[in-house]
Design a protein around this motif. Structure first.
Motif, PDB file in Angstrom:
ATOM      1  N   GLY A  96       0.830  -1.205   0.000  1.00  0.00           N
ATOM      2  CA  GLY A  96       0.000   0.000   0.000  1.00  0.00           C
ATOM      3  C   GLY A  96       0.864   1.254   0.000  1.00  0.00           C
ATOM      4  N   TYR A 110      -2.896   7.080   7.984  1.00  0.00           N
ATOM      5  CA  TYR A 110      -2.129   5.969   8.557  1.00  0.00           C
ATOM      6  C   TYR A 110      -0.725   6.472   8.949  1.00  0.00           C
ATOM      7  N   THR A 140       2.003   6.406   6.380  1.00  0.00           N
ATOM      8  CA  THR A 140       1.763   7.323   5.258  1.00  0.00           C
ATOM      9  C   THR A 140       2.249   8.704   5.680  1.00  0.00           C
ATOM     10  N   ASP A 168      -7.001   7.501  -0.417  1.00  0.00           N
ATOM     11  CA  ASP A 168      -6.704   6.152   0.058  1.00  0.00           C
ATOM     12  C   ASP A 168      -8.015   5.599   0.618  1.00  0.00           C
ATOM     13  N   THR A 200      -8.627   2.375   1.379  1.00  0.00           N
ATOM     14  CA  THR A 200      -8.352   1.027   1.915  1.00  0.00           C
ATOM     15  C   THR A 200      -9.440   0.549   2.872  1.00  0.00           C
ATOM     16  N   SER A 247      -4.307  -0.173   0.088  1.00  0.00           N
ATOM     17  CA  SER A 247      -3.434  -1.227   0.558  1.00  0.00           C
ATOM     18  C   SER A 247      -4.242  -2.503   0.342  1.00  0.00           C
ATOM     19  N   THR A 288      -3.278  -5.298   0.864  1.00  0.00           N
ATOM     20  CA  THR A 288      -2.889  -6.171   1.974  1.00  0.00           C
ATOM     21  C   THR A 288      -4.052  -6.389   2.938  1.00  0.00           C
TER      22      THR A 288
HETATM   23  C1  LIG Z   1      -5.127   3.212   5.261  1.00  0.00           C
HETATM   24  C2  LIG Z   1      -3.810   2.566   4.959  1.00  0.00           C
HETATM   25  N1  LIG Z   1      -3.172   2.909   3.838  1.00  0.00           N
HETATM   26  C3  LIG Z   1      -1.982   2.349   3.524  1.00  0.00           C
HETATM   27  C4  LIG Z   1      -1.383   1.428   4.345  1.00  0.00           C
HETATM   28  C5  LIG Z   1      -0.069   0.823   3.967  1.00  0.00           C
HETATM   29  O1  LIG Z   1      -0.296  -0.439   3.433  1.00  0.00           O
HETATM   30  P1  LIG Z   1       0.827  -1.582   3.336  1.00  0.00           P
HETATM   31  O2  LIG Z   1       1.023  -2.116   4.705  1.00  0.00           O
HETATM   32  O3  LIG Z   1       0.222  -2.558   2.381  1.00  0.00           O
HETATM   33  O4  LIG Z   1       2.044  -0.921   2.796  1.00  0.00           O
HETATM   34  C6  LIG Z   1      -2.031   1.042   5.518  1.00  0.00           C
HETATM   35  C7  LIG Z   1      -1.421   0.050   6.425  1.00  0.00           C
HETATM   36  O5  LIG Z   1      -1.909  -0.217   7.495  1.00  0.00           O
HETATM   37  C8  LIG Z   1      -3.275   1.627   5.830  1.00  0.00           C
HETATM   38  O6  LIG Z   1      -3.935   1.306   6.950  1.00  0.00           O
END
Ligand SMILES: Cc1ncc(COP(=O)(O)O)c(C=O)c1O
Length: 393
Positions: A82, A108, A111, A181, A183, A203, A205
């Motif tokens: 992410g 985050y 970030t 973002d 996510t 992300s 993930t």
């Molecule tokens: C909202 C958000 N964006 C981006 C990320 C970063 O993702 P990654 O761990 O896949 O690099 C996270 C990680 O927790 C997140 O919560």
């Protein structure tokens, strides 16, 4: 075919094409040319096809197409994580004369760390908006050097919900793009491009993959812009998702709608339980009427929109640690969007590198616990939290 559950199973891949009911995994690094001239054209980006997996791969291509369709965008690009998606999307907008990023202060932790620690070494200045609910604060942060406006919604860990349409309108009035973002909501609950955002990142993930087995990220936007990243900085830097992770993510995405619906419905019950508990000072969850953006969340996402919530317990760090160490079903882990419910103390984990004032400004209080609600039985989760909260002295 517009329903998100149908798209999650069908978009970007035709199983009757001979490849199998589930998309095949292509682990090859290189794809031979059928002629020298075609090799030249493909390497110039003037002919389509796969050349080298750092730039594109048939399995990643299915994931990119599927997520682009699910987000209502033209094209997608899969990244290794992410944070790689955050980096590549921001980078594409940076110019020598426009090198400031206006960013929500509610993002985050890493970030924020990327923006405040990595970008300045490359000459890029972040301007954080610590009151992102206030459009005039965004307006005040924008100036002639601004390259892009960046928001995370809902945000991790304080679950702030942005008015995506209003923010996109504001960015566009200044001829600026808006990156979001998304996510925490996934395309199941929020389609930011339809509200005016220019770029969506995830992300992968987290909820998209769901099974905690594959890191990944994705960027979705207009085709020329996305292909510009692929054939430019992405090609030269190499932040590519592994094909195996793309394949695992495709497997997760098949059930993202079912998993999100279940997890969000359980999160609502858990939030209501926590809000009524005497050892809990406050709960951040957009599905609660007490949340400052509750009406906006309902209007934009139809519900709380995510299964991430945070809550502040009595006793600061001591109280939070006592709760975390007493949990029996919920697992202590720095993760979210997993099938298992996980919880963490942001002030001493995800935000530990930030000075206390910066944490406070981002709403990360010492007694805060972040909890990503998963797929277990709601009664089991509530009973676990109940016994753990009782340990606060
Ligand atoms: C909202 C958000 N964006 C981006 C990320 C970063 O993702 P990654 O761990 O896949 O690099 C996270 C990680 O927790 C997140 O919560």
């Amino acid at each position: 075919m517009t329903d998100i559950n149908t798209l999650a199973l069908h978009a970007g891949y035709d199983p009757t094409s001979g490849g199998g009911l589930f998309p095949p995994l292509h682990m090859a690094v290189a794809y031979p040319y059928d002629s020298a001239e075609r090799g030249r054209l493909m390497c110039l980006g003037e002919d389509s096809g796969f050349t080298y997996s750092r730039v594109g791969n048939p399995t990643n291509d299915i994931l990119e197409k599927r997520l682009a369709v699910m987000e209502g965008g033209e094209a997608g690009l899969a990244t290794a994580s992410g944070l790689a998606a955050v980096f590549m999307a921001v980078l594409q907008f940076i110019e020598k004369t426009k090198s400031e990023v206006v960013c929500s202060g509610r993002v985050y932790g890493n970030t924020k760390n990327q923006l405040r620690l990595t970008w300045p070494t490359l000459g890029v200045t972040p301007r954080f908006v610590d009151s992102p609910h206030d459009l005039s604060a965004w307006e005040a942060a924008i100036n002639e050097n601004t390259a892009v406006v960046y928001v995370e919604s809902p945000s991790n860990p304080d679950v702030f919900v942005a008015d995506v349409k209003a923010l996109a309108d504001l960015a566009h009035q200044h001829n600026l793009p808006l990156i979001i973002d998304s996510t925490l909501a996934t395309p199941v609950f929020l389609r930011p491009l339809s509200l005016g955002a220019d770029v969506v990142i995830h992300s992968a993930t987290k909820y998209l993959s769901g099974h905690s087995a594959a890191l990944g990220g994705v960027i979705v936007g207009q085709r020329d812009w996305v292909e510009g990243i692929r054939n430019g900085h992405y090609h030269f830097v190499g932040p590519t998702m592994s094909a195996f992770n793309a394949w695992l993510t495709l497997m997760g995405i098949e059930t993202v709608g079912l998993r999100m619906a279940r997890a969000v419905s359980t999160a609502q019950k858990v939030a209501e339980f926590l809000a009524a508990h005497p050892n809990v000072q406050s709960v951040n969850y957009p599905g609660l009427p007490t949340h400052p953006q509750h009406s906006l969340a309902i209007a934009q996402m139809g519900c709380g929109g995510t299964s991430l919530l945070s809550f502040v317990v009595e006793g600061g760090t001591k109280g939070a640690w006592a709760v975390l160490e007493s949990l029996k079903v919920i697992i202590q882990a720095t993760h979210l969007g997993s099938n298992q419910t996980v919880a963490v103390h942001p002030a001493t984990t995800t935000h530990v590198r930030q000075p206390p004032e910066m944490r406070q400004a981002a709403g990360v209080l010492d007694g805060m616990i972040r909890c990503s609600v998963g797929l277990e039985d709601p009664g089991d989760l509530i009973a676990d939290l109940d016994q753990a909260l009782a340990t606060i002295e």
